[in-house]
Design an enzyme around this catalytic site. Structure first.
Site, short mmCIF file in Angstrom:
data_model
loop_
_atom_site.label_atom_id
_atom_site.label_comp_id
_atom_site.label_asym_id
_atom_site.label_seq_id
_atom_site.Cartn_x
_atom_site.Cartn_y
_atom_site.Cartn_z
N ILE A 43 12.05 5.95 -12.33
CA ILE A 43 11.49 6.69 -11.19
C ILE A 43 11.29 5.80 -9.97
CG2 ILE A 43 10.43 8.50 -12.56
CD1 ILE A 43 7.79 7.01 -12.40
N GLY A 93 11.87 -1.81 -7.41
CA GLY A 93 11.44 -2.74 -6.38
C GLY A 93 12.14 -4.07 -6.57
N GLY A 94 11.72 -5.05 -5.78
CA GLY A 94 12.36 -6.35 -5.84
C GLY A 94 12.11 -7.09 -7.15
N MET A 95 10.95 -6.85 -7.76
CA MET A 95 10.59 -7.59 -8.97
C MET A 95 10.58 -6.74 -10.23
SD MET A 95 7.48 -10.08 -7.69
CE MET A 95 6.42 -8.74 -7.16
N VAL A 127 10.17 0.90 -12.29
CA VAL A 127 9.12 1.81 -12.76
C VAL A 127 9.77 2.94 -13.54
CG1 VAL A 127 7.17 3.26 -12.10
CG2 VAL A 127 7.71 1.22 -10.74
N LYS A 161 5.54 -0.03 -15.31
CA LYS A 161 6.16 -0.95 -14.35
C LYS A 161 6.60 -2.19 -15.12
CE LYS A 161 5.10 -3.23 -9.94
NZ LYS A 161 4.05 -3.38 -8.90
N ASP A 190 0.75 -5.76 1.27
CA ASP A 190 2.10 -5.20 1.40
C ASP A 190 2.03 -3.70 1.69
OD1 ASP A 190 4.89 -5.37 1.47
OD2 ASP A 190 5.09 -4.89 -0.65
#
Length: 337
Positions: free
Chosen positions: A44, A47-49, A52, A73, A169
Protein backbone atom coordinates in the site's frame (compact mmCIF):
# COMPACT_ATOMS: atom_id res chain seq x y z
CA UNK A 1 -9.87 -20.36 9.74
CA UNK A 2 -11.40 -18.98 6.55
CA UNK A 3 -11.46 -15.25 6.10
CA UNK A 4 -14.21 -13.21 4.55
CA UNK A 5 -13.67 -10.89 1.58
CA UNK A 6 -10.57 -8.76 1.99
CA UNK A 7 -11.14 -5.04 2.58
CA UNK A 8 -9.72 -2.64 0.02
CA UNK A 9 -7.25 -0.58 2.02
CA UNK A 10 -5.47 2.50 0.83
CA UNK A 11 -2.13 3.42 2.28
CA UNK A 12 0.60 5.96 1.91
CA UNK A 13 1.49 7.13 -1.58
CA UNK A 14 1.02 3.92 -3.51
CA UNK A 15 2.05 4.34 -7.16
CA UNK A 16 -0.98 4.27 -9.42
CA UNK A 17 -3.25 5.45 -6.61
CA UNK A 18 -5.97 7.45 -8.33
CA UNK A 19 -9.66 7.16 -7.71
CA UNK A 20 -10.81 3.57 -8.10
CA UNK A 21 -8.04 2.61 -10.54
CA UNK A 22 -5.41 1.62 -7.99
CA UNK A 23 -2.54 -0.37 -9.48
CA UNK A 24 -1.73 -3.51 -7.53
CA UNK A 25 1.97 -3.52 -6.69
CA UNK A 26 3.82 -6.82 -6.68
CA UNK A 27 6.48 -7.61 -4.11
CA UNK A 28 8.54 -10.70 -3.30
CA UNK A 29 7.35 -10.30 0.31
CA UNK A 30 3.65 -10.87 -0.47
CA UNK A 31 2.39 -13.97 1.33
CA UNK A 32 5.19 -13.81 3.91
CA UNK A 33 4.05 -14.29 7.51
CA UNK A 34 6.32 -12.35 9.88
CA UNK A 35 6.87 -13.95 13.30
CA UNK A 36 4.30 -16.53 12.21
CA UNK A 37 1.69 -13.84 12.83
CA UNK A 38 1.53 -10.94 10.33
CA UNK A 39 0.67 -12.10 6.79
CA UNK A 40 1.60 -9.53 4.13
CA UNK A 41 -1.20 -9.43 1.57
CA UNK A 42 -0.91 -6.16 -0.37
CA UNK A 43 1.58 -3.33 -0.93
CA UNK A 44 0.00 0.00 0.00
CA UNK A 45 2.99 2.32 -0.02
CA UNK A 46 6.68 2.65 -0.72
CA UNK A 47 9.29 5.04 0.61
CA UNK A 48 13.03 5.44 0.37
CA UNK A 49 13.77 3.07 3.25
CA UNK A 50 10.73 0.85 3.56
CA UNK A 51 7.60 -0.67 2.04
CA UNK A 52 4.20 -0.53 3.74
CA UNK A 53 1.92 -3.57 3.51
CA UNK A 54 -1.66 -4.30 4.36
CA UNK A 55 -1.30 -7.33 6.65
CA UNK A 56 -3.52 -9.71 8.59
CA UNK A 57 -2.70 -10.35 12.25
CA UNK A 58 -3.46 -14.07 12.59
CA UNK A 59 -3.32 -13.92 16.38
CA UNK A 60 -6.18 -11.42 16.39
CA UNK A 61 -7.91 -13.31 13.60
CA UNK A 62 -7.79 -16.54 15.61
CA UNK A 63 -9.21 -14.73 18.61
CA UNK A 64 -12.06 -13.46 16.39
CA UNK A 65 -11.01 -9.87 17.02
CA UNK A 66 -13.06 -7.28 15.22
CA UNK A 67 -10.11 -5.70 13.42
CA UNK A 68 -7.37 -8.20 12.50
CA UNK A 69 -5.99 -5.96 9.71
CA UNK A 70 -2.90 -3.83 10.35
CA UNK A 71 -0.26 -1.98 8.36
CA UNK A 72 3.29 -3.32 8.41
CA UNK A 73 6.20 -1.01 7.57
CA UNK A 74 9.05 -3.30 6.51
CA UNK A 75 12.63 -2.13 5.98
CA UNK A 76 13.51 -2.86 2.35
CA UNK A 77 16.56 -0.64 1.89
CA UNK A 78 19.47 -2.49 0.29
CA UNK A 79 22.98 -2.69 1.80
CA UNK A 80 25.04 -0.85 2.89
CA UNK A 81 22.33 1.43 4.33
CA UNK A 82 19.99 -1.30 5.59
CA UNK A 83 21.62 -1.37 9.04
CA UNK A 84 20.93 2.34 9.54
CA UNK A 85 17.35 1.93 8.31
CA UNK A 86 16.72 -0.90 10.77
CA UNK A 87 17.97 1.23 13.65
CA UNK A 88 15.73 4.09 12.53
CA UNK A 89 12.56 2.01 12.30
CA UNK A 90 12.86 0.77 15.89
CA UNK A 91 13.67 4.29 16.99
CA UNK A 92 10.52 5.46 15.18
CA UNK A 93 8.46 2.96 17.15
CA UNK A 94 9.93 4.21 20.41
CA UNK A 95 9.01 7.79 19.48
CA UNK A 96 5.52 6.94 18.23
CA UNK A 97 4.52 4.95 21.29
CA UNK A 98 4.83 8.25 23.18
CA UNK A 99 2.50 10.10 20.79
CA UNK A 100 -1.14 9.14 21.24
CA UNK A 101 -3.23 11.73 19.40
CA UNK A 102 -6.27 11.49 17.09
CA UNK A 103 -4.35 13.22 14.28
CA UNK A 104 -1.24 11.02 14.48
CA UNK A 105 -1.12 7.49 13.07
CA UNK A 106 -1.01 4.86 15.81
CA UNK A 107 2.05 2.63 16.07
CA UNK A 108 1.56 -0.53 18.11
CA UNK A 109 4.96 -2.21 18.13
CA UNK A 110 8.20 -2.96 16.29
CA UNK A 111 9.92 -6.31 15.92
CA UNK A 112 12.12 -8.36 13.64
CA UNK A 113 11.91 -11.77 12.04
CA UNK A 114 15.50 -12.73 11.33
CA UNK A 115 16.92 -9.85 9.30
CA UNK A 116 13.47 -8.47 8.45
CA UNK A 117 12.76 -5.48 10.70
CA UNK A 118 9.29 -3.98 10.79
CA UNK A 119 6.80 -1.65 12.44
CA UNK A 120 3.17 -2.56 13.25
CA UNK A 121 0.69 0.31 12.72
CA UNK A 122 -3.02 0.96 12.40
CA UNK A 123 -4.38 0.40 8.91
CA UNK A 124 -5.78 3.62 7.44
CA UNK A 125 -8.32 3.74 4.63
CA UNK A 126 -8.19 6.76 2.38
CA UNK A 127 -5.46 8.61 0.46
CA UNK A 128 -2.42 10.73 1.09
CA UNK A 129 -2.70 14.48 0.72
CA UNK A 130 -0.03 14.24 -2.01
CA UNK A 131 -2.23 11.90 -4.09
CA UNK A 132 -5.30 14.10 -3.59
CA UNK A 133 -3.45 17.25 -4.65
CA UNK A 134 -2.03 15.48 -7.72
CA UNK A 135 -5.56 14.68 -8.83
CA UNK A 136 -6.68 18.27 -8.28
CA UNK A 137 -4.02 19.48 -10.75
CA UNK A 138 -3.04 22.83 -9.33
CA UNK A 139 -6.15 23.45 -7.24
CA UNK A 140 -6.11 23.39 -3.47
CA UNK A 141 -8.69 21.74 -1.25
CA UNK A 142 -12.11 23.33 -0.86
CA UNK A 143 -12.26 26.00 1.87
CA UNK A 144 -13.72 24.04 4.81
CA UNK A 145 -11.66 20.94 4.00
CA UNK A 146 -8.49 23.04 3.66
CA UNK A 147 -9.04 24.69 7.05
CA UNK A 148 -9.87 21.33 8.62
CA UNK A 149 -6.67 19.81 7.23
CA UNK A 150 -4.56 22.73 8.47
CA UNK A 151 -6.24 22.58 11.89
CA UNK A 152 -5.63 18.81 12.20
CA UNK A 153 -2.01 18.86 11.06
CA UNK A 154 -1.35 21.82 13.36
CA UNK A 155 -2.86 19.92 16.30
CA UNK A 156 -0.67 16.89 15.56
CA UNK A 157 2.44 19.02 15.26
CA UNK A 158 1.66 20.97 18.44
CA UNK A 159 1.17 17.67 20.31
CA UNK A 160 4.53 16.35 19.07
CA UNK A 161 6.33 19.57 20.04
CA UNK A 162 4.66 19.53 23.48
CA UNK A 163 6.15 16.06 23.93
CA UNK A 164 9.60 17.26 22.90
CA UNK A 165 9.61 15.77 19.40
CA UNK A 166 10.33 17.41 16.03
CA UNK A 167 8.71 15.60 13.09
CA UNK A 168 11.51 16.43 10.66
CA UNK A 169 9.80 15.42 7.39
CA UNK A 170 6.39 17.07 7.20
CA UNK A 171 5.10 17.05 3.59
CA UNK A 172 1.91 16.12 1.69
CA UNK A 173 3.07 12.51 1.33
CA UNK A 174 3.13 12.22 5.12
CA UNK A 175 -0.42 13.50 5.65
CA UNK A 176 -3.28 11.04 5.20
CA UNK A 177 -6.94 11.92 4.60
CA UNK A 178 -9.12 9.02 5.76
CA UNK A 179 -12.34 8.10 3.99
CA UNK A 180 -14.29 9.35 7.00
CA UNK A 181 -12.59 12.76 6.84
CA UNK A 182 -10.07 12.27 9.65
CA UNK A 183 -6.58 13.64 9.03
CA UNK A 184 -3.51 11.72 10.23
CA UNK A 185 0.15 12.73 10.22
CA UNK A 186 2.39 9.80 9.25
CA UNK A 187 6.03 8.80 9.42
CA UNK A 188 7.89 10.08 12.45
CA UNK A 189 10.94 8.13 11.27
CA UNK A 190 13.03 11.32 11.22
CA UNK A 191 11.64 12.62 14.52
CA UNK A 192 14.21 14.02 16.91
CA UNK A 193 14.00 15.28 20.45
CA UNK A 194 14.12 18.97 21.28
CA UNK A 195 15.96 18.06 24.49
CA UNK A 196 18.29 15.09 24.41
CA UNK A 197 17.33 12.36 26.86
CA UNK A 198 19.91 10.22 28.71
CA UNK A 199 21.30 7.44 26.49
CA UNK A 200 19.66 9.07 23.46
CA UNK A 201 22.41 10.01 21.01
CA UNK A 202 20.84 12.51 18.60
CA UNK A 203 24.18 13.13 16.87
CA UNK A 204 24.33 9.45 15.98
CA UNK A 205 20.77 9.67 14.70
CA UNK A 206 21.63 12.58 12.43
CA UNK A 207 24.53 10.52 11.04
CA UNK A 208 22.10 7.65 10.36
CA UNK A 209 19.74 10.01 8.56
CA UNK A 210 22.60 11.35 6.47
CA UNK A 211 23.55 7.78 5.53
CA UNK A 212 20.12 7.03 4.07
CA UNK A 213 19.57 10.49 2.53
CA UNK A 214 16.28 10.93 4.36
CA UNK A 215 15.74 14.68 4.04
CA UNK A 216 13.15 15.88 1.48
CA UNK A 217 14.80 19.06 0.11
CA UNK A 218 11.69 20.79 -1.31
CA UNK A 219 9.98 20.62 2.09
CA UNK A 220 12.99 21.44 4.26
CA UNK A 221 13.77 24.74 5.95
CA UNK A 222 16.75 26.78 4.72
CA UNK A 223 18.62 26.27 7.99
CA UNK A 224 18.15 22.51 7.75
CA UNK A 225 19.43 22.54 4.16
CA UNK A 226 22.40 24.53 5.41
CA UNK A 227 23.24 21.60 7.70
CA UNK A 228 21.94 22.95 11.01
CA UNK A 229 20.32 20.52 13.47
CA UNK A 230 16.51 20.32 13.24
CA UNK A 231 14.43 22.55 15.51
CA UNK A 232 10.68 23.13 15.97
CA UNK A 233 11.11 26.16 13.67
CA UNK A 234 12.04 23.72 10.86
CA UNK A 235 8.71 21.96 11.35
CA UNK A 236 6.94 25.32 11.26
CA UNK A 237 8.51 26.17 7.90
CA UNK A 238 7.51 22.76 6.49
CA UNK A 239 4.02 23.29 7.89
CA UNK A 240 3.86 26.61 6.03
CA UNK A 241 4.84 24.90 2.77
CA UNK A 242 2.21 22.22 3.32
CA UNK A 243 -0.52 24.74 4.27
CA UNK A 244 0.26 26.78 1.16
CA UNK A 245 -0.17 23.68 -1.03
CA UNK A 246 -3.42 22.75 0.74
CA UNK A 247 -4.78 26.22 -0.04
CA UNK A 248 -3.41 26.74 -3.56
CA UNK A 249 -2.51 23.30 -4.94
CA UNK A 250 0.99 24.54 -5.81
CA UNK A 251 4.39 24.72 -4.13
CA UNK A 252 5.05 28.31 -2.93
CA UNK A 253 8.50 28.46 -4.55
CA UNK A 254 7.55 26.69 -7.81
CA UNK A 255 9.18 23.50 -6.48
CA UNK A 256 12.50 25.22 -5.74
CA UNK A 257 14.18 24.45 -2.45
CA UNK A 258 14.16 27.19 0.19
CA UNK A 259 17.85 27.87 -0.47
CA UNK A 260 17.25 28.24 -4.20
CA UNK A 261 14.23 30.49 -3.65
CA UNK A 262 16.14 32.68 -1.20
CA UNK A 263 19.13 32.97 -3.54
CA UNK A 264 16.90 33.85 -6.52
CA UNK A 265 14.67 36.22 -4.57
CA UNK A 266 11.58 34.11 -5.22
CA UNK A 267 8.75 34.61 -2.74
CA UNK A 268 5.31 33.06 -2.41
CA UNK A 269 2.29 34.70 -4.03
CA UNK A 270 -0.91 35.13 -2.10
CA UNK A 271 -3.26 32.22 -2.91
CA UNK A 272 -6.40 33.27 -4.72
CA UNK A 273 -9.28 33.98 -2.34
CA UNK A 274 -7.16 33.93 0.82
CA UNK A 275 -8.04 36.77 3.18
CA UNK A 276 -5.43 39.36 4.13
CA UNK A 277 -5.18 38.32 7.77
CA UNK A 278 -4.74 34.65 6.86
CA UNK A 279 -2.11 35.54 4.27
CA UNK A 280 -0.13 37.51 6.87
CA UNK A 281 -0.23 34.51 9.20
CA UNK A 282 0.88 32.11 6.47
CA UNK A 283 3.68 34.37 5.19
CA UNK A 284 5.14 34.45 8.71
CA UNK A 285 5.47 30.65 8.64
CA UNK A 286 7.30 30.86 5.31
CA UNK A 287 9.94 33.31 6.54
CA UNK A 288 13.44 32.22 5.51
CA UNK A 289 14.79 33.54 8.83
CA UNK A 290 13.54 31.27 11.66
CA UNK A 291 13.56 34.26 14.05
CA UNK A 292 10.71 35.75 11.99
CA UNK A 293 8.48 32.67 12.25
CA UNK A 294 5.97 32.15 15.08
CA UNK A 295 7.50 30.58 18.17
CA UNK A 296 4.80 27.91 18.45
CA UNK A 297 2.43 26.11 16.10
CA UNK A 298 -0.57 27.37 18.06
CA UNK A 299 0.40 30.98 17.38
CA UNK A 300 -0.09 30.33 13.68
CA UNK A 301 -3.22 28.16 13.87
CA UNK A 302 -4.99 30.47 16.31
CA UNK A 303 -4.24 33.46 14.11
CA UNK A 304 -4.97 31.72 10.80
CA UNK A 305 -8.20 30.01 11.81
CA UNK A 306 -9.69 32.96 13.69
CA UNK A 307 -12.03 35.27 11.85
CA UNK A 308 -10.67 38.68 11.01
CA UNK A 309 -11.88 41.56 13.16
CA UNK A 310 -13.92 42.92 10.27
CA UNK A 311 -15.51 39.51 9.56
CA UNK A 312 -16.44 39.22 13.23
CA UNK A 313 -18.05 42.67 13.04
CA UNK A 314 -20.25 41.66 10.11
CA UNK A 315 -21.26 38.47 11.96
CA UNK A 316 -22.80 40.50 14.81
CA UNK A 317 -26.59 40.17 15.17
CA UNK A 318 -27.76 43.73 14.50
CA UNK A 319 -26.82 46.61 12.26
CA UNK A 320 -25.90 49.04 15.06
CA UNK A 321 -23.46 46.57 16.62
CA UNK A 322 -21.91 45.92 13.21
CA UNK A 323 -21.55 49.66 12.57
CA UNK A 324 -19.86 50.25 15.94
CA UNK A 325 -17.48 47.31 15.54
CA UNK A 326 -16.66 48.35 11.97
CA UNK A 327 -16.00 51.93 13.04
CA UNK A 328 -13.73 50.72 15.86
CA UNK A 329 -11.85 48.53 13.39
CA UNK A 330 -11.30 51.40 10.96
CA UNK A 331 -10.21 53.72 13.78
CA UNK A 332 -7.70 51.17 14.96
CA UNK A 333 -6.35 50.78 11.41
CA UNK A 334 -5.93 54.58 11.05
CA UNK A 335 -4.10 54.87 14.36
CA UNK A 336 -1.77 51.94 13.71
CA UNK A 337 1.70 52.76 12.31
Amino acid sequence: MARGPEPRPAGAAAPGEAGGNRTRILSPYLGLRLKGRYELIQVIGRGGMSTVFHAVDHVRLGARAGRPDVAIKLVTLAPPHDTAARALIHREAQRMLELIHPNIVRVYDSDHDGDRHFLVMELLRGRTLAAILRDRRGRGLDGPQACGCIRSVGAALAHAHAHGLIHGDLKPGNVFICNDGRVKVLDFGLAQRTVQAPHDDEDATIRLLDQVGALTPRFASPERLDGCPPTPACDLFAFGLLAYMVLSGAHPFQRRTALEARAEGVGPRRPEGLSAHRWRALKALLAFDPAHRPARVEEFTNRFLAQSVLAQAFALPNLRARWRAGAAFLAARRSSP
